[in-house]
Design a protein around this motif. Structure first.
Motif, mmCIF file in Angstrom:
data_model
loop_
_atom_site.group_PDB
_atom_site.id
_atom_site.type_symbol
_atom_site.label_atom_id
_atom_site.label_comp_id
_atom_site.label_asym_id
_atom_site.label_seq_id
_atom_site.Cartn_x
_atom_site.Cartn_y
_atom_site.Cartn_z
ATOM 1 N N ASN A 2 0.835 -1.200 0.000
ATOM 2 C CA ASN A 2 0.000 0.000 0.000
ATOM 3 C C ASN A 2 0.867 1.247 0.000
ATOM 4 N N THR A 3 0.400 2.271 -0.684
ATOM 5 C CA THR A 3 1.090 3.549 -0.693
ATOM 6 C C THR A 3 0.092 4.646 -0.364
ATOM 7 N N TRP A 4 0.592 5.736 0.202
ATOM 8 C CA TRP A 4 -0.256 6.869 0.539
ATOM 9 C C TRP A 4 -0.703 7.576 -0.730
ATOM 10 N N ILE A 5 -1.969 7.965 -0.758
ATOM 11 C CA ILE A 5 -2.555 8.658 -1.902
ATOM 12 C C ILE A 5 -3.087 9.994 -1.406
ATOM 13 N N SER A 6 -2.722 11.061 -2.072
ATOM 14 C CA SER A 6 -3.200 12.393 -1.699
ATOM 15 C C SER A 6 -4.697 12.499 -1.967
ATOM 16 N N VAL A 7 -5.426 13.143 -1.048
ATOM 17 C CA VAL A 7 -6.864 13.347 -1.274
ATOM 18 C C VAL A 7 -7.098 14.271 -2.472
ATOM 19 N N ASN A 8 -6.064 15.057 -2.839
ATOM 20 C CA ASN A 8 -6.176 15.915 -4.019
ATOM 21 C C ASN A 8 -6.014 15.128 -5.311
ATOM 22 N N ILE A 29 -16.265 3.576 3.061
ATOM 23 C CA ILE A 29 -15.099 2.755 2.763
ATOM 24 C C ILE A 29 -14.081 2.983 3.873
ATOM 25 N N ARG A 30 -13.698 1.905 4.558
ATOM 26 C CA ARG A 30 -12.755 1.990 5.681
ATOM 27 C C ARG A 30 -11.334 2.047 5.144
ATOM 28 N N VAL A 31 -10.568 3.038 5.590
ATOM 29 C CA VAL A 31 -9.199 3.257 5.115
ATOM 30 C C VAL A 31 -8.333 3.782 6.255
ATOM 31 N N LEU A 32 -7.030 3.815 6.029
ATOM 32 C CA LEU A 32 -6.115 4.525 6.922
ATOM 33 C C LEU A 32 -5.995 5.948 6.413
ATOM 34 N N CYS A 33 -5.968 6.904 7.331
ATOM 35 C CA CYS A 33 -5.925 8.317 6.954
ATOM 36 C C CYS A 33 -4.749 9.014 7.631
ATOM 37 N N ALA A 34 -4.045 9.829 6.871
ATOM 38 C CA ALA A 34 -3.058 10.736 7.443
ATOM 39 C C ALA A 34 -3.812 12.024 7.731
ATOM 40 N N ASP A 66 -8.429 18.466 11.731
ATOM 41 C CA ASP A 66 -8.768 19.590 10.870
ATOM 42 C C ASP A 66 -8.964 19.110 9.441
ATOM 43 N N SER A 67 -8.094 18.182 8.996
ATOM 44 C CA SER A 67 -8.216 17.718 7.619
ATOM 45 C C SER A 67 -7.536 16.369 7.425
ATOM 46 N N VAL A 68 -7.959 15.667 6.395
ATOM 47 C CA VAL A 68 -7.315 14.445 5.942
ATOM 48 C C VAL A 68 -6.473 14.842 4.739
ATOM 49 N N THR A 69 -5.192 14.515 4.772
ATOM 50 C CA THR A 69 -4.312 14.898 3.667
ATOM 51 C C THR A 69 -4.042 13.737 2.713
ATOM 52 N N HIS A 70 -3.945 12.515 3.263
ATOM 53 C CA HIS A 70 -3.650 11.326 2.465
ATOM 54 C C HIS A 70 -4.434 10.140 3.018
ATOM 55 N N TRP A 71 -4.564 9.106 2.218
ATOM 56 C CA TRP A 71 -5.259 7.898 2.649
ATOM 57 C C TRP A 71 -4.621 6.695 1.959
#
Length: 81
Positions: A2-8, A29-34, A66-71
């Motif tokens: 798995n790799t981190w994906i930007s929410v953008n 959808i259950r995920v890991l979030c940065a 405050d925000s989710v940056t990656h998932w």
């Protein structure tokens, strides 16, 4: 791996047969979030990306963020031997 994906860049993929199936009931959808907290601290948490039939998307993460940056998708469970 798995790799981190930007929410953008993109959001998790939703099964088209479930998307918008019920009005005002999200597809989760259950995920890991940065996540970035209001204090500026960055941490990793398990959470949900929720898609609603009206086209809106929300992140549901426990605690104060405050925000989710990656998932990333959760890894597969280990197999019992």
């Amino acid at each position: 791996m798995n790799t981190w994906i930007s929410v953008n860049e993109r959001l998790p993929e939703v099964d088209p047969s479930k998307k918008g199936k019920y009005y005002n009931v999200p597809v989760s959808i259950r995920v890991l979030c940065a996540c970035r907290q209001k204090s500026g601290k960055v941490m990793v948490k398990e959470g949900y990306c929720e898609f609603y039939s009206n086209g809106r998307t929300f992140w549901r993460i426990p605690g104060s963020i405050d925000s989710v940056t990656h998932w990333m998708y959760l890894p597969k469970h280990p197999e019992d031997n």
